[in-house]
Design a protein around this motif. Structure first.
Motif, PDB file in Angstrom:
ATOM      1  N   ASP A 546       0.849  -1.190   0.000  1.00  0.00           N
ATOM      2  CA  ASP A 546       0.000   0.000   0.000  1.00  0.00           C
ATOM      3  C   ASP A 546       0.882   1.237   0.000  1.00  0.00           C
ATOM      4  N   GLY A 547       0.251   2.401  -0.097  1.00  0.00           N
ATOM      5  CA  GLY A 547       0.972   3.661  -0.106  1.00  0.00           C
ATOM      6  C   GLY A 547       0.005   4.797  -0.337  1.00  0.00           C
ATOM      7  N   ARG A 548       0.549   5.932  -0.698  1.00  0.00           N
ATOM      8  CA  ARG A 548      -0.304   7.081  -0.986  1.00  0.00           C
ATOM      9  C   ARG A 548       0.269   7.833  -2.174  1.00  0.00           C
ATOM     10  N   MET A 549      -0.622   8.318  -3.008  1.00  0.00           N
ATOM     11  CA  MET A 549      -0.164   9.005  -4.208  1.00  0.00           C
ATOM     12  C   MET A 549      -0.735  10.409  -4.256  1.00  0.00           C
ATOM     13  N   ARG A 550       0.013  11.304  -4.880  1.00  0.00           N
ATOM     14  CA  ARG A 550      -0.417  12.686  -5.000  1.00  0.00           C
ATOM     15  C   ARG A 550      -1.457  12.804  -6.095  1.00  0.00           C
ATOM     16  N   VAL A 551      -2.565  13.441  -5.798  1.00  0.00           N
ATOM     17  CA  VAL A 551      -3.626  13.597  -6.794  1.00  0.00           C
ATOM     18  C   VAL A 551      -3.870  15.056  -7.172  1.00  0.00           C
ATOM     19  N   THR A 569      -4.064  10.552  -1.795  1.00  0.00           N
ATOM     20  CA  THR A 569      -5.055   9.525  -1.515  1.00  0.00           C
ATOM     21  C   THR A 569      -4.329   8.204  -1.309  1.00  0.00           C
ATOM     22  N   ARG A 570      -4.847   7.365  -0.438  1.00  0.00           N
ATOM     23  CA  ARG A 570      -4.205   6.091  -0.144  1.00  0.00           C
ATOM     24  C   ARG A 570      -4.675   5.019  -1.112  1.00  0.00           C
ATOM     25  N   PHE A 571      -3.838   4.025  -1.311  1.00  0.00           N
ATOM     26  CA  PHE A 571      -4.194   2.888  -2.150  1.00  0.00           C
ATOM     27  C   PHE A 571      -3.644   1.622  -1.500  1.00  0.00           C
ATOM     28  N   ALA A 572      -4.204   0.490  -1.872  1.00  0.00           N
ATOM     29  CA  ALA A 572      -3.743  -0.806  -1.389  1.00  0.00           C
ATOM     30  C   ALA A 572      -3.865  -1.816  -2.516  1.00  0.00           C
ATOM     31  N   ALA A 573      -2.972  -2.797  -2.519  1.00  0.00           N
ATOM     32  CA  ALA A 573      -2.962  -3.827  -3.561  1.00  0.00           C
ATOM     33  C   ALA A 573      -2.810  -5.192  -2.914  1.00  0.00           C
ATOM     34  N   ASP A 574      -3.571  -6.155  -3.395  1.00  0.00           N
ATOM     35  CA  ASP A 574      -3.465  -7.543  -2.947  1.00  0.00           C
ATOM     36  C   ASP A 574      -3.939  -8.415  -4.107  1.00  0.00           C
ATOM     37  N   ARG A 575      -2.998  -8.973  -4.837  1.00  0.00           N
ATOM     38  CA  ARG A 575      -3.374  -9.732  -6.023  1.00  0.00           C
ATOM     39  C   ARG A 575      -2.451 -10.924  -6.193  1.00  0.00           C
ATOM     40  N   HIS A 576      -2.900 -11.866  -7.023  1.00  0.00           N
ATOM     41  CA  HIS A 576      -2.096 -13.048  -7.318  1.00  0.00           C
ATOM     42  C   HIS A 576      -2.485 -13.564  -8.695  1.00  0.00           C
TER      43      HIS A 576
END
Length: 865
Positions: A546-551, A569-576
């Motif tokens: 996860d992290g945060r990106m400038r919008v 804004t924050r984001f999160a990733a969980d994939r396979h």
């Protein structure tokens, strides 16, 4: 009880080897000093029951036994007088080692007796009288016995392997002392290094592909997955060449250990073993190397110790130091780098100070089983302090630690089990201090980038016999590795905030990724002229982060500091995901010296943590980085055709010529690269300083070319040729310019169209070649040699011409000289001159080029005892 070694005694003067046996180490056992009764003491009799293909031509008996020892990699002891005048009819086909020995000795009144695993002795067969079993005549000869100890000839195996493989031997490394580890791979066809002289690490490119695990680079089988974002390569491996026993390279996908999650090839740096230091029959040995030279090559050296306190235990210890300064570039000619002319001068950021340690121990705790433990560590400091009041500069402190445990079990009672496994942990950490300097980078920072990897492998080899001429080698197994990253950034200047520290921690993001693989491969050998190989691998990966990106940003009222508020804004990733990767190969021998081979395979490379999770901003807040959690894995299709050729006695008795040639073709779908994109809140256009993210290209990335390798050696004169012609077609590009979607209705923009100029590629040189040769004089005590290297640049053939111009470097030729003299059996002096003509030239560094060092002379004293 473990097998006992054959004693080593002085050699009788009349004995000499044929040229075919030059690869074998020879010692003679005197009958007076070691009578047969002493040699017949009890020892573990472990018979090699594996079925293999042998090709032993009809020849004098001593020559046939000599060649068999080399092919089977065993020791064969015999009395030269016992076999004098005997002619062997040779052997062609599949058999056990005992079967081949029986066939060679048939009708000569001789027999082969096993002395333990990997050791055999030739004796007179008992003579029995008619009608009873009593021995009636003859005593065994008490003349000196010859022990043929066939060590692995790595260069020979390259030309015996039906595929694109290569090796770098310790002898080649010693010829021209490497300034960086990258220099070790300078003469390998199809392999490039892409790390500038500012970094002691090495980044490897195979056949036009590099970074983010496309090439699996390992140390003793342990994956080195360190990544740090920047303008150079993204993926460096740190180790001192003083540690190396050699390097093994396999190009293209593989369906055995090392192939998980890669599509370009495998490079394994092998560290020293006890046998590299301890002579046969001894219990300890040592090697001390010390080097110094001109052009900033201050000092490089190592001290290595090897111990064999018993037959079951061996230990290796090594410590090395290297200190080199900023080098001067060449004074002859000039080149263009990034559209700027380069002139002679001191190349900044190229000083390095490093210390390395190797600890390794092997314990054969039970018959046919062993454990091996090792630690590999390196501490390196490099970079520069500010040279002017305006500041700038960065100091790096890299520390890498690798722990490895191996287990092997090879029971001779069954050919179905040959088990090898490993468990390892490696961590690479760069603690960097970045000085404040300039308008775009006004703050100072302490930074840390760290990648840790936990991994393991398990592989079993089964040998099966189908009829008298057919055998099957079946390899099955699994491997996994788990990466996690831990970036940290601390601002040291007043005015810096969380937004500015994100410039560094977000571009090499925090996250974790797991790759696991199951594989199987069957190799069918018919006689000695046909091989068919089929393999299948299933790779799976999972990623979280996860992290945060400038919008965007909002202007603050007049007088408020800062003048604008940045929005995140924050984001999160969980994939396979997962995929199957098959491979097929065939090899045939239409005539004895020639082997033809062909293979086709597929591979999958999952997105790296940086590619999927990158966020933050470019230094100086020029533009933001966006993540792309939906990145698809790269899927490759690789095929090649090639040939091996091995000729003996080409120009005279004893010389040999070895040739390997291959044409390869790679095609990568969903190729991942950095490109400019549209923010979800953009309303159109996409300015020049818009956000960047990693994207999948719609058009495939292709690379193809020709590789050629040739070796010649007649004992006095030797030479080698390596040549690569690389053709890279980056395709038309094209990508989704809204990887994160749009909140404004997907406005029209000029990004992501085929031929887009906003895509970043790495292009290796179009042509590279090296030609080396030398002579051995004074009974091989003195060796003189020379090398010439040639490189011609690549020019991007796609519409990406704006950035493509930066690759239009001038072609160059470098000349190197070396000499070595054996002062005594324990001391060798080596001298070398690199870049003899002091040429000003450039080398590949990630997406650009960097200056290479000018003329450098060095001297090395190597003492081994």
């Amino acid at each position: 009880m473990p097998p006992r070694r054959l004693p080593q005694m002085p050699a009788p003067a009349p004995w000499r080897f044929s040229a075919l046996a030059m690869a074998a180490a020879v010692s003679v056992v005197s009958g007076a000093l070691a009578p047969p009764a002493a040699l017949a003491q009890p020892a573990a009799k472990v018979v090699d029951k594996a079925l293999r293909s042998f090709s032993i031509p009809a020849a004098p008996m001593d020559t046939a036994l000599n060649q068999l020892a080399r092919e089977a990699q065993v020791m064969i002891a015999f009395d030269p007088g016992l076999v004098h005048g005997m002619q062997s009819r040779g052997f062609q086909g599949m058999a056990t080692l005992q079967g081949v020995l029986d066939a060679l000795l048939e009708s000569h009144g001789l027999q082969a007796q096993s002395e333990g695993l990997g050791a055999w002795r030739i004796r007179s067969a008992p003579v029995r009288g008619p009608g009873h079993g009593a021995r009636v005549s003859g005593q065994e000869s008490r003349l000196g016995e010859v022990t043929v100890a066939a060590r692995k000839d790595a260069r020979q195996q390259v030309f015996e392997t039906a595929g694109s493989v290569a090796v770098v031997t310790r002898e080649e490394i010693d010829r021209l002392p490497p300034r960086n580890t990258a220099d070790v791979l300078a003469d390998v066809p199809g392999v490039y290094t892409s790390q500038g002289r500012t970094d002691p690490g090495v980044s490897v490119n195979i056949r036009g592909m590099q970074d983010f695990g496309r090439v699996n680079v390992m140390i003793d089988g342990t994956r080195q997955n360190f990544q740090q974002s920047g303008h150079g390569s993204n993926g460096s491996v740190y180790l001192d060449p003083e540690m190396l026993g050699g390097v093994d390279i396999a190009k293209g996908p593989t369906s055995t250990v090392g192939g998980a999650g890669m599509i370009a090839g495998v490079v394994n740096f092998r560290t020293l073993e006890a046998d590299d230091l301890v002579k046969e029959g001894e219990t300890r040995g040592a090697r001390i190397n010390t080097s110094s030279g001109s052009n900033g090559y201050h000092y490089a050296g190592s001290a290595a110790l090897g111990f064999k306190p018993s037959e079951d235990v061996d230990v290796v210890m090594l410590v090395s130091r290297k200190k080199i300064g900023e080098f001067e570039t060449g004074d002859r000619g000039s080149i263009t780098v990034d559209n700027h002319a380069s002139v002679h001068g001191v190349s900044q950021l190229t000083s390095q100070d490093q210390t390395s340690v190797l600890l390794k121990s092997t314990w054969r705790f039970a018959p046919e089983q062993q454990l091996k433990f090792s630690y590999i560590g390196m501490d390196a400091k490099f970079g520069e302090k500010p040279h002017e009041a305006s500041g700038g500069g960065i100091l790096n402190h890299v520390r890498t630690d690798t722990l490895l445990a191996n287990y092997a079990w090879n029971p001779s009672a069954t050919p179905l089990v040959d088990l090898k496994s490993s468990l390892y942990y490696t961590r690479t950490r760069n603690q960097a201090h970045r000085y404040a300097g300039g308008t775009l980078d006004p703050f100072a920072y302490d930074l840390q980038y760290q990648t840790s990897t936990l991994g393991g492998t398990l592989e079993n080899t089964s040998r099966l016999q189908w009829g008298p001429k057919d055998a099957v080698l079946l390899k099955t197994g699994a491997e996994f590795f788990h990466d996690w990253t831990d970036p940290q950034a601390q601002a040291l200047s007043v005015g810096a905030d969380a937004g500015t520290t994100a410039l560094f921690s977000g571009s090499t993001p925090k996250g974790k990724r797991t790759v696991a693989s199951l594989f199987g491969e069957a190799n069918w050998m018919h006689s000695d002229w046909l091989e068919l190989t089929g393999g299948l691998r299933y790779d799976w990966y999972g990623m979280q982060g996860d992290g945060r990106m400038r919008v965007g940003s909002l202007l603050n009222p007049p007088g408020v500091r800062p003048p604008a508020t940045t929005l995140y804004t924050r984001f999160a990733a969980d994939r396979h995901d997962g995929a199957f990767a098959p491979r097929l190969a065939i090899a045939v021998k239409p005539v004895e010296p020639i082997q033809l081979f062909a293979s086709v395979g597929r591979g999958m490379r999952p997105p790296a943590l940086t590619e999927a999770l990158m966020w933050g901003q470019h230094t100086g807040s020029l533009f933001p980085y966006y993540p792309n959690p939906d990145l698809r894995a790269e899927r490759s299709r690789n095929w090649e055709v090639g040939a091996n050729g091995m000729w003996d006695d080409v120009l005279g008795r004893g010389d040999k010529l070895r040739v390997k040639a291959a044409w390869f073709n790679n095609k990568v779908h969903d190729y991942v690269t950095l490109a400019r994109i549209m923010s979800p809140i953009d309303t159109g256009g996409g300015g020049i300083l818009g956000p960047y993210a990693y994207v999948n290209l719609q058009d495939p990335f292709r690379s193809k070319g020709l590789e050629l390798q040739a070796d010649y050696d007649n004992g006095v004169v030797f030479g080698g040729l390596n040549y690569t012609h690389m053709l890279v077609n980056t395709g038309k590009g094209g990508y989704d310019s809204f990887p994160l979607g749009s909140l404004t209705g997907y406005p029209n923009n000029n990004l992501g169209e085929p031929g887009d100029a906003n895509i970043w590629y790495v292009l290796p040189p179009r042509k590279t070649a090296s030609l080396s040769g030398g002579v051995r004089l004074l009974d091989k005590a003195l060796t003189l040699g020379a090398r010439v290297r040639f490189q011609s640049p690549s020019v991007n053939t796609s519409a990406w011409t704006q950035q493509g111009e930066r690759y239009n470097q001038k072609s160059w030729r470098l000349f190197d000289l070396w000499a070595s003299y054996e002062i005594s059996p324990h001391a060798v002096l080596r001298v070398a001159i690199n870049n003899l003509r002091d040429l000003n030239y450039s080398e590949m560094q990630g997406g650009s080029y960097f200056m290479g060092p000018g003329r450098t002379a060095s001297a090395t004293l190597s003492i081994q005892f």
